[in-house]
Design an enzyme around this catalytic site. Structure first.
Site, PDB file in Angstrom:
ATOM      1  N   GLY A  48     -42.130  -9.550  92.442  1.00  0.00           N
ATOM      2  CA  GLY A  48     -41.373  -9.254  93.646  1.00  0.00           C
ATOM      3  C   GLY A  48     -40.257 -10.245  93.889  1.00  0.00           C
ATOM      4  O   GLY A  48     -39.122  -9.875  94.224  1.00  0.00           O
ATOM      5  N   GLU A  67     -40.299 -22.213  94.056  1.00  0.00           N
ATOM      6  CA  GLU A  67     -41.448 -21.890  93.195  1.00  0.00           C
ATOM      7  C   GLU A  67     -42.345 -23.112  93.081  1.00  0.00           C
ATOM      8  O   GLU A  67     -41.871 -24.209  92.771  1.00  0.00           O
ATOM      9  CB  GLU A  67     -40.957 -21.453  91.813  1.00  0.00           C
ATOM     10  CG  GLU A  67     -42.010 -21.422  90.721  1.00  0.00           C
ATOM     11  CD  GLU A  67     -43.207 -20.535  91.059  1.00  0.00           C
ATOM     12  OE1 GLU A  67     -44.352 -21.030  90.936  1.00  0.00           O
ATOM     13  OE2 GLU A  67     -42.987 -19.368  91.460  1.00  0.00           O
ATOM     14  N   GLY A 140     -50.777  -9.392  80.859  1.00  0.00           N
ATOM     15  CA  GLY A 140     -50.814  -8.793  79.539  1.00  0.00           C
ATOM     16  C   GLY A 140     -49.636  -7.930  79.193  1.00  0.00           C
ATOM     17  O   GLY A 140     -49.662  -7.234  78.167  1.00  0.00           O
ATOM     18  N   VAL A 271     -44.251 -24.519  99.184  1.00  0.00           N
ATOM     19  CA  VAL A 271     -43.961 -24.219 100.581  1.00  0.00           C
ATOM     20  C   VAL A 271     -45.225 -24.395 101.409  1.00  0.00           C
ATOM     21  O   VAL A 271     -46.302 -23.889 101.062  1.00  0.00           O
ATOM     22  CB  VAL A 271     -43.406 -22.798 100.738  1.00  0.00           C
ATOM     23  CG1 VAL A 271     -43.220 -22.446 102.215  1.00  0.00           C
ATOM     24  CG2 VAL A 271     -42.073 -22.671  99.995  1.00  0.00           C
ATOM     25  N   GLU A 380     -59.299  -0.245  79.766  1.00  0.00           N
ATOM     26  CA  GLU A 380     -58.383  -0.851  78.813  1.00  0.00           C
ATOM     27  C   GLU A 380     -59.106  -1.952  78.053  1.00  0.00           C
ATOM     28  O   GLU A 380     -59.813  -2.764  78.662  1.00  0.00           O
ATOM     29  CB  GLU A 380     -57.182  -1.481  79.539  1.00  0.00           C
ATOM     30  CG  GLU A 380     -56.291  -0.501  80.271  1.00  0.00           C
ATOM     31  CD  GLU A 380     -55.336  -1.198  81.224  1.00  0.00           C
ATOM     32  OE1 GLU A 380     -54.478  -0.510  81.800  1.00  0.00           O
ATOM     33  OE2 GLU A 380     -55.452  -2.434  81.409  1.00  0.00           O
ATOM     34  N   HIS A 460     -56.059  -8.800  89.712  1.00  0.00           N
ATOM     35  CA  HIS A 460     -55.092  -7.988  90.456  1.00  0.00           C
ATOM     36  C   HIS A 460     -55.356  -8.044  91.961  1.00  0.00           C
ATOM     37  O   HIS A 460     -55.642  -7.036  92.584  1.00  0.00           O
ATOM     38  CB  HIS A 460     -55.173  -6.534  89.974  1.00  0.00           C
ATOM     39  CG  HIS A 460     -54.961  -6.378  88.500  1.00  0.00           C
ATOM     40  ND1 HIS A 460     -55.826  -5.665  87.683  1.00  0.00           N
ATOM     41  CD2 HIS A 460     -53.986  -6.863  87.687  1.00  0.00           C
ATOM     42  CE1 HIS A 460     -55.385  -5.703  86.445  1.00  0.00           C
ATOM     43  NE2 HIS A 460     -54.274  -6.430  86.412  1.00  0.00           N
TER      44      HIS A 460
END
Length: 525
Positions: A48, A67, A140, A271, A380, A460
């Protein structure tokens, strides 16, 4: 932009010179009282954040990307990252040991700003990346598009799937340069396990297919030929890919953003606080750290536009802290809620035939059981441990999990606590669906499972500042003009039987188009 950057460099040089005369402890206090102004700030540089950075830069908007991790440049020697079979501090974010899921043992390492991180919660461990490129450094490469039918089991119909399918999914794939594994590579010994699973799915009457992967397949061919260090073909993904075959976003979106001349990426900036400033602007406070995690300076920025892209855990924690501390007082009570795991599960399938002890990054095919009578899911193959014993195929399951998890702010620790109801009715339903699919595969192929599927971790993590609850469908936070969420925190628990990266980036592209269409005369200011 160059004038603004030169001004910032002058301030930084002044701060450095002052530190020599007044001492580091004093300069930290002094620096925190000086606000550096920039038009837009992006917090985080994963999927994003990378999308937001590029589109802001192309629009001529002065942007700083903050970052927490370091920048990782691929070297010609092929030694940028550590490996899973010989890890060191480069592997893991500020931890004295590695943190890969069991059965991989924790290995003592030096404390360093490595690429792989875990958020340990109640009922779940959530894994994420750290570094310029975010989780794209450690994923991946799978760019998987959900079906329209399943998409609307998760997302509101105010998001037009047809638009994503026509415009935004293809746009992301074109920049990530994702494509299915070529047949000549699939037929090598490194992908035997994937070929076996394709055959087993066919015998069980299940749909299986090659999926788009963000790899440079020519570099993979060079690995096979011995011209590049074995990385993809050796399953080296979690700690980065030394051959440079993985098209992580630092090598496309972020590189393109910097090329505009309007975007500056600042690594090793953690941050700590976000909040309102005056005149409708936002203040961002961060710690600049070294590669051992020690704080060098505290910095304060003021911006007109603020984009949160620190991932589901990071973005949600910043919002929860801002709500708790009163720096964003109009945040609603939905912050932290509607979090989920994408119904991730892992297990090992036992095969009578030989597989391969060291296999290539194996998530190149998917077994789709979308008409499972209990709940839809996909399977998978994946890389579980550095060396897979013969006859075993590690398998990752994904489905549609309800966003029943949540994060709360812990005042005593100054961080968010993560809770996941692992035995909820929805979790049990997804487990039954998975068992149904594995039984079908086992009966058709004479296979079995080495252990029941494990739901204790997720690669995830999704939600915490979700569409329709904390933000509108374009990511704008309710109650705050020019404050946006553009990452996995937007997504309520699942990306509908698919790996999330493609949908995260596509939604970010959609959000940025909407944002920039609101300010078409920006260049004339």
């Amino acid at each position: 932009m160059s004038q603004m950057l030169n001004r910032r460099r002058f301030l930084q040089a002044s701060a450095a010179a002052a530190s020599a005369s007044i001492g580091v402890s004093n300069i930290r206090t002094w620096a925190s009282s000086v606000d550096e102004y920039v038009e837009a700030i992006v917090i985080g540089s994963g999927f994003g954040g990378a999308v937001a950075s590029l589109r802001l830069g192309q629009a001529g908007i002065e942007t700083v990307v903050l970052e927490r991790g370091r920048r990782w440049q691929i070297t010609s020697a092929g030694n940028t990252f550590s490996t899973t079979d010989n890890p060191d501090g480069r592997s893991t974010w500020l931890s004295p040991t590695t943190v890969l899921p069991a059965p991989v043992p924790a290995t003592p390492i030096n404390v360093y700003t490595g690429v792989f991180d875990v958020k340990r919660g109640n009922g779940i461990n959530a894994y994420r990346g750290a570094g310029v490129g975010g989780t794209s450094l450690v994923y991946g490469g799978i760019t998987y598009q959900p079906t329209e039918e399943l998409f609307y089991k998760v997302f509101p119909r105010t998001i037009k799937y047809s638009e994503l399918d026509r415009v935004y999914y293809p746009r992301v794939r074109s920049i990530l340069k994702s494509s299915p594994i070529p047949d000549d590579i699939l037929q090598t010994k490194y992908y035997l396990a994937s070929r076996i699973l394709l055959e087993q799915a066919a015998r069980a009457g299940l749909n299986a297919r090659k999926i788009d992967i963000a790899f440079d397949w020519d570099i993979v061919r060079q690995e096979i030929a011995g011209e590049k260090v074995a990385s993809i073909i050796a399953g080296q993904i979690y700690y980065g890919t030394n051959s440079g075959a993985k098209n992580s976003v630092d090598r496309n979106y972020l590189s393109m953003a910097e090329t505009t001349g309007n975007v500056e990426i600042r690594p090793l900036h953690v941050v700590t606080t976000i909040g309102e400033s005056d005149r409708g602007r936002y203040r961002v406070v961060c710690n600049q750290i070294n590669e051992q995690g020690e704080v060098l300076f505290q910095k304060s920025f003021v911006c007109r536009y603020l984009f949160l892209a620190a991932g589901s855990i990071g973005t949600t924690e910043l919002l929860l802290r801002a709500k708790s501390n009163g720096t964003l007082r109009r945040l609603n009570h939905q912050v932290g809620k509607f979090w989920g795991t994408n119904s991730d599960s892992t297990t090992l399938m036992i095969n009578a035939s030989q597989t391969n002890p060291t296999q290539g990054t194996p998530g190149v095919i998917s077994v789709e059981h979308l008409d499972n009578p209990i709940a839809p899911l996909i399977l998978e193959p994946f890389q579980a441990i550095p060396f897979i014993p013969q006859g075993l195929i590690p398998v990752l399951g994904q489905g549609i999990s309800k966003p029943e998890g949540y994060l709360t702010y812990n005042m005593s620790t100054g961080s968010a606590d993560l809770l996941w109801p692992s035995n909820s009715a929805d979790s049990q339903k997804n487990a039954q669906a998975l068992q149904y699919t594995y039984q079908r595969l086992n009966q058709a192929n004479g296979t079995s499972l080495a252990a029941p599927p494990d739901y204790s971790s997720t690669a995830h993590p999704l939600g915490g500042a979700t569409i329709g609850q904390v933000c509108n469908t374009h990511g704008q936070v309710f109650g705050y003009t020019n404050l946006f969420v553009v990452d996995s925190a937007l997504i309520p628990g699942s990306t509908a039987c698919s790996n999330p990266s493609l949908t995260i980036a596509a939604l970010a592209e959609r959000s940025m188009d909407h944002f920039l269409n609101r300010i078409p005369d920006y260049r004339k200011r």
